[in-house]
Design an enzyme around this catalytic site. Structure first.
Site, PDB file in Angstrom:
ATOM      1  N   HIS A 126     -56.894  77.667   3.555  1.00  0.00           N
ATOM      2  CA  HIS A 126     -56.192  78.114   4.754  1.00  0.00           C
ATOM      3  C   HIS A 126     -55.014  77.203   5.108  1.00  0.00           C
ATOM      4  O   HIS A 126     -54.388  77.347   6.153  1.00  0.00           O
ATOM      5  CB  HIS A 126     -57.205  78.155   5.916  1.00  0.00           C
ATOM      6  N   LYS A 165     -51.326  75.239   5.182  1.00  0.00           N
ATOM      7  CA  LYS A 165     -49.897  75.580   5.135  1.00  0.00           C
ATOM      8  C   LYS A 165     -49.137  74.286   4.875  1.00  0.00           C
ATOM      9  O   LYS A 165     -49.007  73.442   5.773  1.00  0.00           O
ATOM     10  CB  LYS A 165     -49.424  76.207   6.446  1.00  0.00           C
ATOM     11  N   ASP A 212     -38.973  67.707  -2.426  1.00  0.00           N
ATOM     12  CA  ASP A 212     -38.594  66.460  -3.099  1.00  0.00           C
ATOM     13  C   ASP A 212     -39.535  65.298  -2.767  1.00  0.00           C
ATOM     14  O   ASP A 212     -39.149  64.127  -2.842  1.00  0.00           O
ATOM     15  CB  ASP A 212     -37.147  66.077  -2.756  1.00  0.00           C
ATOM     16  N   HIS A 272     -50.544  82.458  17.557  1.00  0.00           N
ATOM     17  CA  HIS A 272     -51.173  81.962  16.330  1.00  0.00           C
ATOM     18  C   HIS A 272     -51.077  80.446  16.204  1.00  0.00           C
ATOM     19  O   HIS A 272     -51.615  79.855  15.268  1.00  0.00           O
ATOM     20  CB  HIS A 272     -50.509  82.641  15.120  1.00  0.00           C
ATOM     21  N   LYS A 305     -51.908  76.684  16.551  1.00  0.00           N
ATOM     22  CA  LYS A 305     -53.183  75.975  16.681  1.00  0.00           C
ATOM     23  C   LYS A 305     -52.875  74.520  17.055  1.00  0.00           C
ATOM     24  O   LYS A 305     -52.310  73.769  16.245  1.00  0.00           O
ATOM     25  CB  LYS A 305     -53.965  76.000  15.361  1.00  0.00           C
ATOM     26  N   ASP A 356     -54.248  64.242  26.793  1.00  0.00           N
ATOM     27  CA  ASP A 356     -53.626  63.294  27.735  1.00  0.00           C
ATOM     28  C   ASP A 356     -52.132  63.095  27.491  1.00  0.00           C
ATOM     29  O   ASP A 356     -51.578  62.025  27.802  1.00  0.00           O
ATOM     30  CB  ASP A 356     -54.340  61.940  27.669  1.00  0.00           C
TER      31      ASP A 356
END
Length: 491
Positions: A231, A233, A238, A409, A411, A416
């Site tokens: 899952h 991403k 480089d 979407h 997340k 604080d």
């Protein structure tokens, strides 16, 4: 009854009297297995109930998705490569040992937990930019690809067909033709339509290496759970620049437009600095694990990741087989460490009782706890299950905001206004227990201020759930939410 007994006796070779005995035997043996496996109580009871009600279907489902195996062969490979990977991460932790001392005490504790079990350390000197418009992000991807000189490494759960996602593919092909080493690692299930298209063949013809992560192999479900997914991403340019966050390689104008939830709303970060090498290392590990031709893990070369900014940050990867349950412990610790304010954004909300109690305890000790979820969700079961938690959370003082500007979407966890956890992790059982996930933990006030501003824009497009109005919802909603909650340990 005599006719049925005769039919079953003729077809199956036993009288109907044996059916309840067989049923009881299956339930008893399955119960013994659950006890021996020491599953979480809620999960164990959910599976036990299913097997009692529909024993053959229940047993079949448990074989498919009840355990967390990735297959014996792949497990052995991961364990072997993890030993080789450990040598590199040990050197990395020693190299950046002094950077942790730059953190406040609560940050030091969290960073130490996040790097436990062979994780990455906190490092200083990072420049982190927050990007919030998906179409602009895709254009920036293309710009990064056009400027790349050495390598491009892409790892995503979904690469969707159509729109500007196709333009990213065209840019990759052009980069490969001018000599840039390109590698693309995509999840087999999430990117199934992409793998069925002409793109894999076009990529390989241009010299781009393509690997299908966790392929679904029919007939091997008894050895490998089918719904364990990659899952993450990650986009590394480089070896020195990395993008990560919640966004898949999709154009929001064309992606899942038939789901009725509007466009998906995402955010990504672009990072320059030493932490980029940690993402590059995770990509190299995932690539080695999922590529059948690679037998051992060897870090190719120290990536170029000079100090670019002032932010302290660390890469935080998690998944079944290795670093098991570290993600859960980090989230639990972050919630318990909050002293003033805690804000969570997640498209899928399905925590276990431990995290629910931690959120309620935080609110009870005076922390301003805000949960932001989409008003409409592409998963009906998850949506109903999420709502089953509302009453308990609101009674403890947790504020719940429902975002109506599309499917939120993003997340994130903001603690604080000083520590942020940002990446691919949903606040649900699947991300916590089943998926291979990636996050960035940032210990930097300036970045946290930018994330707070983004959260404020989400709140401006949200409606807070009123506890009094919520209590008056139709009674059948209550039953449906609680019924969906029974399945939450299995989602």
């Amino acid at each position: 009854m005599n006719i049925l007994s005769y039919i079953f006796g003729s077809v199956f070779g036993f009288s109907l009297i044996w059916i309840p005995i067989l049923h009881a035997s299956i339930v008893f043996l399955f119960g013994l297995y659950l006890i021996s496996a020491r599953r979480p109580v809620g999960v164990a009871f959910a599976w036990f109930l299913i097997v009692i009600l529909v024993p053959l279907i229940g047993i079949s489902l448990y074989i498919l998705i009840g355990e967390r195996p990735v297959g014996r062969k792949l497990t052995r490979k991961i364990v072997r490569m993890n030993h080789e990977y450990e040598k590199i991460t040990q050197e990395m932790r020693q190299q950046y040992l002094a950077d942790r001392k730059k953190l406040p005490l609560e940050g030091q504790a969290l960073s130490l937990l996040a790097e436990s079990r062979n994780g990455s350390p906190v490092v200083a000197g990072n420049k982190i930019e927050l990007h919030t418009e998906s179409l602009k992000i895709l254009q920036l991807f293309i710009h990064e690809i056009d400027l790349a000189k050495k390598s491009l490494h892409l790892e995503f759960y979904i690469w969707a067909l159509g729109g500007d996602a196709d333009k990213v593919g065209e840019a990759l092909i052009a980069a490969a033709k001018r000599g840039v080493a390109c590698r693309v690692l995509l999840d087999s299930l999430g990117s199934k339509d992409w793998f069925k298209s002409q793109w894999p063949e076009r990529f390989r013809a241009a010299g781009i290496q393509v690997t299908e992560a966790l392929p679904i192999q029919f007939g091997r479900f008894q050895f490998r759970r089918a719904d364990l997914r990659l899952h993450r991403k990650i986009f590394v340019i480089d070896g020195a620049v990395v993008w990560t966050g919640s966004m898949n390689m999709v154009d929001p104008r064309t992606f899942k437009q038939d789901s009725g939830v509007g466009e998906w709303v995402d955010a990504m970060v672009r990072i320059e600095g030493p932490v980029a090498s940690q993402f590059e290392l995770t990509f190299a590990f995932d690539w080695s694990v999922d590529n059948p031709r690679i037998k051992h893990f060897n870090d190719r070369e120290p990536p170029a990741s000079p100090h670019e900014g002032a932010a302290l940050a660390q890469e935080f990867s998690s998944g079944p087989v290795y670093r098991d349950d570290v993600l859960y412990q980090v989230l639990l610790s972050a919630i318990m460490d909050a002293r003033q304010e805690l804000t969570i954004t997640t498209p899928y909300f399905g925590p276990d009782d431990g995290l629910i109690q931690a959120l309620m305890a935080a609110a009870g000790r005076g922390v301003k706890v805000t949960l932001i979820v989409p008003k409409l969700n592409d998963s009906t079961l998850v949506a109903w299950s999420s709502k089953s938690f509302y009453s308990d959370l609101m009674s403890a003082g947790v504020q719940i905001a429902e975002f109506h500007g599309g499917l939120l979407h993003t997340k994130s966890l903001l603690i604080d206004k000083r520590i942020a956890i940002f990446g691919s992790v949903n606040f649900d059982q699947r991300s916590l227990r089943l998926n291979f996930e990636i996050s960035l933990i940032v210990y930097n006030d300036a970045f946290c201020a930018k994330l707070e501003k983004l959260i404020e824009t989400y709140l401006q497009q949200s409606d807070f759930v009123d506890p009094k109005v919520w209590a008056k919802r139709p009674r059948w909603h209550h039953y449906l939410e609680n019924a969906a909650h029974l399945a939450s340990p299995l989602l």
